[in-house]
Design an enzyme around this catalytic site. Structure first.
Site, short mmCIF file in Angstrom:
data_model
loop_
_atom_site.label_atom_id
_atom_site.label_comp_id
_atom_site.label_asym_id
_atom_site.label_seq_id
_atom_site.Cartn_x
_atom_site.Cartn_y
_atom_site.Cartn_z
N PHE A 12 0.70 -1.32 0.06
CA PHE A 12 -0.02 0.01 -0.09
C PHE A 12 1.00 1.35 0.08
O PHE A 12 0.89 2.09 -0.88
CB PHE A 12 -0.78 0.13 0.99
CG PHE A 12 -1.58 1.37 1.59
CD1 PHE A 12 -2.12 2.12 0.72
CD2 PHE A 12 -1.58 1.61 2.80
CE1 PHE A 12 -2.78 3.29 0.96
CE2 PHE A 12 -1.92 2.96 3.26
CZ PHE A 12 -2.79 3.65 2.44
N THR A 36 2.46 -9.54 1.58
CA THR A 36 1.30 -9.01 1.70
C THR A 36 1.09 -7.94 0.37
O THR A 36 0.15 -7.29 0.39
CB THR A 36 1.35 -8.41 2.86
OG1 THR A 36 2.45 -7.31 3.11
CG2 THR A 36 1.37 -9.21 4.06
N GLY A 37 2.30 -7.69 -0.17
CA GLY A 37 2.06 -6.93 -1.51
C GLY A 37 1.39 -7.47 -2.61
O GLY A 37 1.20 -8.68 -2.67
N ASP A 59 12.93 -11.60 -1.13
CA ASP A 59 12.86 -11.42 0.34
C ASP A 59 14.01 -10.49 0.75
O ASP A 59 15.19 -11.19 0.81
CB ASP A 59 12.95 -12.59 0.87
CG ASP A 59 12.60 -12.91 2.54
OD1 ASP A 59 13.03 -11.78 3.10
OD2 ASP A 59 12.21 -13.80 2.84
N VAL A 60 13.85 -9.57 1.53
CA VAL A 60 14.99 -8.70 1.72
C VAL A 60 15.68 -9.03 3.08
O VAL A 60 16.76 -8.47 3.48
CB VAL A 60 14.65 -7.12 2.09
CG1 VAL A 60 14.17 -6.77 0.71
CG2 VAL A 60 13.52 -6.90 3.03
N LYS A 94 11.57 -10.89 11.37
CA LYS A 94 12.84 -11.02 10.72
C LYS A 94 13.01 -9.86 9.69
O LYS A 94 14.06 -9.27 9.59
CB LYS A 94 12.76 -12.37 9.91
CG LYS A 94 12.92 -13.67 10.72
CD LYS A 94 12.89 -14.91 9.80
CE LYS A 94 14.12 -14.99 8.45
NZ LYS A 94 13.83 -16.12 7.71
N GLY A 105 23.05 -2.14 5.77
CA GLY A 105 24.16 -2.64 5.02
C GLY A 105 24.46 -2.15 3.68
O GLY A 105 25.61 -1.69 3.28
N TYR A 148 5.33 -7.08 16.00
CA TYR A 148 5.39 -5.87 15.02
C TYR A 148 5.83 -4.73 15.66
O TYR A 148 6.72 -4.19 15.40
CB TYR A 148 4.01 -5.59 14.66
CG TYR A 148 3.76 -4.27 13.68
CD1 TYR A 148 4.33 -4.43 12.71
CD2 TYR A 148 3.22 -3.07 14.31
CE1 TYR A 148 4.30 -3.50 11.77
CE2 TYR A 148 2.96 -2.13 13.22
CZ TYR A 148 3.61 -2.36 11.80
OH TYR A 148 3.81 -1.27 11.14
N LYS A 152 9.78 -2.99 15.21
CA LYS A 152 9.94 -1.58 14.61
C LYS A 152 10.78 -0.75 15.76
O LYS A 152 11.76 -0.25 15.18
CB LYS A 152 8.57 -0.95 14.57
CG LYS A 152 7.89 -1.43 13.47
CD LYS A 152 8.25 -1.31 12.17
CE LYS A 152 7.29 -1.36 11.01
NZ LYS A 152 8.10 -1.33 9.90
#
Length: 321
Positions: A12, A36-37, A59-60, A94, A105, A148, A152
């Site tokens: 979103f 979820t995107g 996957d970052v 993660k 990095g 969550y 953060k």
């Protein structure tokens, strides 16, 4: 042409950021693992060609590398809706930890400026109201929402460590409730749930007695604030949100009115650790970014309505032979 990586770019907020940075003349790399995107959010950008826009499904939390120079990194990869981070608790932790580490990095290696999407959830169920950036929060680290909230909070700590120890240019946005087109319907957040239910004629589900408050910011305003933050010199966290506070019950009634629905309101037990109040103090954004939201809630809801109407109709349309 500046070159910008946006992780979570098919989500979103990420997709709206892709639009904005394209408009600003950037070459944008959109990276998303699509948990979820949705590529529908960015498919209108595919025709621009890979020099202007490139999508990478990735996957970052894995090794993160981008060929060539990079000027900016916007780290927005994370489940954000309650239904999502409760369904994907490990992935949420993660991406907040390993994903942020990989993004930082990369920014260090490329000498790029990084903006991390943090959240008002770092304040937890606050004992200070409204919430300013110097409030440390009231978070339950072992509750269901902790996956969550703590992801953060750790991401902010790691970002400041890279800024202080490695000299990486970093910006931290504490994003409050945001709404607009491209939200997923029925994702556990108040606006998608209420608007979808109202358009179907179903009862709107309010948790608790509805006296808990939120403050909703239209997505265009939020993107403007994020862009200004990235381009500013503000290295401390900055609240980005609309301070116009409303109770959840009043918000449900407002959506019934905007959608011209006959729906009623039903009440369910309040989830654990659900914040009782939420309102940003945006003094720092006003002073350091010259930013305040411009779209009032009623106008934002009207802009959002047609998108949700089309989405609801698409999900309820009878199947063809």
């Amino acid at each position: 042409m500046p070159r910008t990586l946006i992780t979570g770019g098919a989500g979103f907020l990420g997709s709206h950021l892709c639009d904005r940075f394209i408009e600003e003349g950037h070459s944008v790399i959109c990276m998303d693992n699509l948990i979820t995107g949705d590529t529908e959010n960015i498919e209108h950008l595919f025709e621009l060609g890979q020099d202007r826009f490139r999508f990478v499904e990735y996957d970052v939390t894995d090794y993160l590398h981008v060929n060539g120079e990079l000027d900016y990194v916007l780290h927005f990869a994370s489940p954000a809706a309650p239904d999502d981070y409760l369904q994907y608790p490990i992935q949420t932790l993660k991406v907040g930890a390993l994903g942020t580490h990989k993004a930082l990095g990369l920014a260090k290696a490329k000498d790029a400026r990084l903006l991390i999407a943090s959240t008002s959830e770092v304040y937890g169920d606050p004992q200070v109201h409204p919430q300013s950036e110097d409030y440390w929060g009231n978070v339950n680290p072992v509750g269901k929402r902790g996956v969550y909230d703590e992801a953060k909070r750790f991401g902010e700590a790691l970002t400041m460590a890279y800024h202080r120890y490695h000299g990486v240019e970093t910006r931290i946005a504490r994003i409050f409730n945001t709404y607009g087109p491209r939200m997923r319907i029925d994702d556990g957040r108040a606006l998608p749930n209420f608007m979808s239910q109202a358009l179907r004629g179903d009862p709107l589900t309010v948790y608790g007695d509805g006296s808990q408050t939120r403050a909703f910011c239209y997505v265009d305003d939020l993107v403007e604030g994020l862009y200004r933050l990235l381009m500013s010199d503000a290295t401390d966290p900055v609240n980005i949100g609309n301070p116009d506070e409303i109770t959840i019950k009043e918000f449900a009634e407002e959506i019934i009115e905007v959608t011209d629905s006959d729906s009623d309101i039903t009440y369910e037990p309040l989830p654990s650790d659900d914040p009782q109040v939420r309102q940003p103090d945006i003094s720092r954004a006003r002073e350091e970014l010259g930013w305040t939201p411009e779209v009032d809630r009623r106008e934002g809801l009207r802009r959002t309505l047609e998108y949700f109407r089309a989405e609801v109709e698409a999900t309820t349309a009878p199947a063809r032979d």
